[in-house]
Write a protein that holds these residues in place. Structure first.
Motif, PDB file in Angstrom:
ATOM      1  N   SER A   2       0.825  -1.200   0.000  1.00 36.73           N
ATOM      2  CA  SER A   2       0.000   0.000   0.000  1.00 36.73           C
ATOM      3  C   SER A   2       0.859   1.250   0.000  1.00 36.73           C
ATOM      4  O   SER A   2       1.965   1.270   0.517  1.00 36.73           O
ATOM      5  N   ARG A   3       0.313   2.306  -0.553  1.00 34.26           N
ATOM      6  CA  ARG A   3       0.968   3.602  -0.524  1.00 34.26           C
ATOM      7  C   ARG A   3       0.370   4.412   0.612  1.00 34.26           C
ATOM      8  O   ARG A   3      -0.805   4.314   0.907  1.00 34.26           O
ATOM      9  N   ILE A   8      -5.565  11.518   4.331  1.00 36.58           N
ATOM     10  CA  ILE A   8      -6.461  10.869   3.370  1.00 36.58           C
ATOM     11  C   ILE A   8      -7.859  11.468   3.541  1.00 36.58           C
ATOM     12  O   ILE A   8      -8.173  12.043   4.581  1.00 36.58           O
ATOM     13  N   HIS A   9      -8.660  11.339   2.500  1.00 38.02           N
ATOM     14  CA  HIS A   9     -10.004  11.927   2.510  1.00 38.02           C
ATOM     15  C   HIS A   9     -11.030  10.854   2.163  1.00 38.02           C
ATOM     16  O   HIS A   9     -10.817  10.057   1.253  1.00 38.02           O
ATOM     17  N   THR A  10     -12.138  10.883   2.904  1.00 42.59           N
ATOM     18  CA  THR A  10     -13.200   9.904   2.677  1.00 42.59           C
ATOM     19  C   THR A  10     -14.542  10.565   2.376  1.00 42.59           C
ATOM     20  O   THR A  10     -15.442   9.897   1.879  1.00 42.59           O
ATOM     21  N   HIS A  11     -14.681  11.855   2.660  1.00 47.65           N
ATOM     22  CA  HIS A  11     -15.941  12.555   2.378  1.00 47.65           C
ATOM     23  C   HIS A  11     -15.997  12.943   0.908  1.00 47.65           C
ATOM     24  O   HIS A  11     -15.013  13.445   0.349  1.00 47.65           O
ATOM     25  N   GLN A  12     -17.147  12.737   0.299  1.00 50.91           N
ATOM     26  CA  GLN A  12     -17.298  12.976  -1.132  1.00 50.91           C
ATOM     27  C   GLN A  12     -16.965  14.416  -1.520  1.00 50.91           C
ATOM     28  O   GLN A  12     -16.365  14.654  -2.557  1.00 50.91           O
ATOM     29  N   ALA A  13     -17.318  15.393  -0.698  1.00 51.03           N
ATOM     30  CA  ALA A  13     -17.027  16.800  -1.020  1.00 51.03           C
ATOM     31  C   ALA A  13     -15.518  17.048  -1.073  1.00 51.03           C
ATOM     32  O   ALA A  13     -15.032  17.783  -1.935  1.00 51.03           O
ATOM     33  N   ASP A  56      -3.386   6.052   5.690  1.00 50.17           N
ATOM     34  CA  ASP A  56      -2.727   7.007   6.581  1.00 50.17           C
ATOM     35  C   ASP A  56      -1.926   6.224   7.623  1.00 50.17           C
ATOM     36  O   ASP A  56      -1.852   4.988   7.592  1.00 50.17           O
ATOM     37  N   ALA A  57      -1.327   6.926   8.564  1.00 49.78           N
ATOM     38  CA  ALA A  57      -0.480   6.284   9.579  1.00 49.78           C
ATOM     39  C   ALA A  57      -1.254   5.298  10.451  1.00 49.78           C
ATOM     40  O   ALA A  57      -0.671   4.380  11.021  1.00 49.78           O
ATOM     41  N   ASP A  58      -2.577   5.477  10.544  1.00 48.87           N
ATOM     42  CA  ASP A  58      -3.418   4.577  11.335  1.00 48.87           C
ATOM     43  C   ASP A  58      -4.022   3.445  10.504  1.00 48.87           C
ATOM     44  O   ASP A  58      -4.934   2.749  10.955  1.00 48.87           O
ATOM     45  N   GLU A  59      -3.551   3.328   9.246  1.00 46.72           N
ATOM     46  CA  GLU A  59      -4.005   2.278   8.322  1.00 46.72           C
ATOM     47  C   GLU A  59      -5.423   2.488   7.807  1.00 46.72           C
ATOM     48  O   GLU A  59      -6.030   1.568   7.254  1.00 46.72           O
ATOM     49  N   ASN A  60      -5.983   3.702   7.976  1.00 48.80           N
ATOM     50  CA  ASN A  60      -7.281   4.015   7.373  1.00 48.80           C
ATOM     51  C   ASN A  60      -7.072   4.255   5.892  1.00 48.80           C
ATOM     52  O   ASN A  60      -6.064   4.823   5.476  1.00 48.80           O
ATOM     53  N   GLU A  61      -8.033   3.826   5.093  1.00 46.78           N
ATOM     54  CA  GLU A  61      -7.927   4.003   3.646  1.00 46.78           C
ATOM     55  C   GLU A  61      -8.763   5.196   3.207  1.00 46.78           C
ATOM     56  O   GLU A  61      -9.861   5.420   3.696  1.00 46.78           O
ATOM     57  N   GLY A  62      -8.215   5.966   2.261  1.00 45.80           N
ATOM     58  CA  GLY A  62      -8.924   7.113   1.729  1.00 45.80           C
ATOM     59  C   GLY A  62      -8.243   7.614   0.476  1.00 45.80           C
ATOM     60  O   GLY A  62      -7.376   6.949  -0.087  1.00 45.80           O
ATOM     61  N   THR A  63      -8.617   8.800   0.062  1.00 45.67           N
ATOM     62  CA  THR A  63      -8.206   9.338  -1.227  1.00 45.67           C
ATOM     63  C   THR A  63      -7.295  10.547  -1.065  1.00 45.67           C
ATOM     64  O   THR A  63      -7.480  11.355  -0.160  1.00 45.67           O
ATOM     65  N   ASN A  64      -6.333  10.662  -1.958  1.00 43.81           N
ATOM     66  CA  ASN A  64      -5.478  11.836  -2.104  1.00 43.81           C
ATOM     67  C   ASN A  64      -4.785  11.679  -3.452  1.00 43.81           C
ATOM     68  O   ASN A  64      -5.130  10.793  -4.223  1.00 43.81           O
TER      69      ASN A  64
END
Length: 96
Positions: A2-3, A8-13, A56-64
């Motif tokens: 994983s990168r 990271i962002h998870t909200h659609q806006a 992110d550092a906490d292993e949560n997945e999101g977008t950037n």
């Protein structure tokens, strides 16, 4: 493998705001990017960035996404910028 991204962002806006930058960052376009902290970076967009999935550092997945700019005065110097840190983009006239 994983990168990882610092944010990271998870909200659609938030994701839509990242995607809205992409048309301004076409490959080989010369731009000045102003970051949210006020820093300005000028360069040539090496390759149009894309939004991607990161952890992110906490292993949560999101977008950037990452933007690679080749410095206008020293093309061998590269600037790697996170899309979520960009406040604005201004296209520059061609640099001789």
């Amino acid at each position: 493998m994983s990168r990882y991204a610092p944010t990271i962002h998870t909200h659609q806006a938030d994701i839509a705001a990242l995607e809205a930058l992409l048309p301004q960052l076409k490959g080989q376009t010369q731009v000045e990017v102003t970051l949210k902290d006020g820093t300005r970076v000028s360069g040539t967009v090496a390759v149009q960035p894309t939004v991607q999935q990161y952890r992110d550092a906490d292993e949560n997945e999101g977008t950037n996404g990452e933007l690679r700019l080749d410095d206008l005065n020293d093309p061998a110097q590269q600037h790697l910028l996170w899309l979520d840190q960009i406040a604005s983009v201004s296209e520059l006239p061609p640099h001789p």
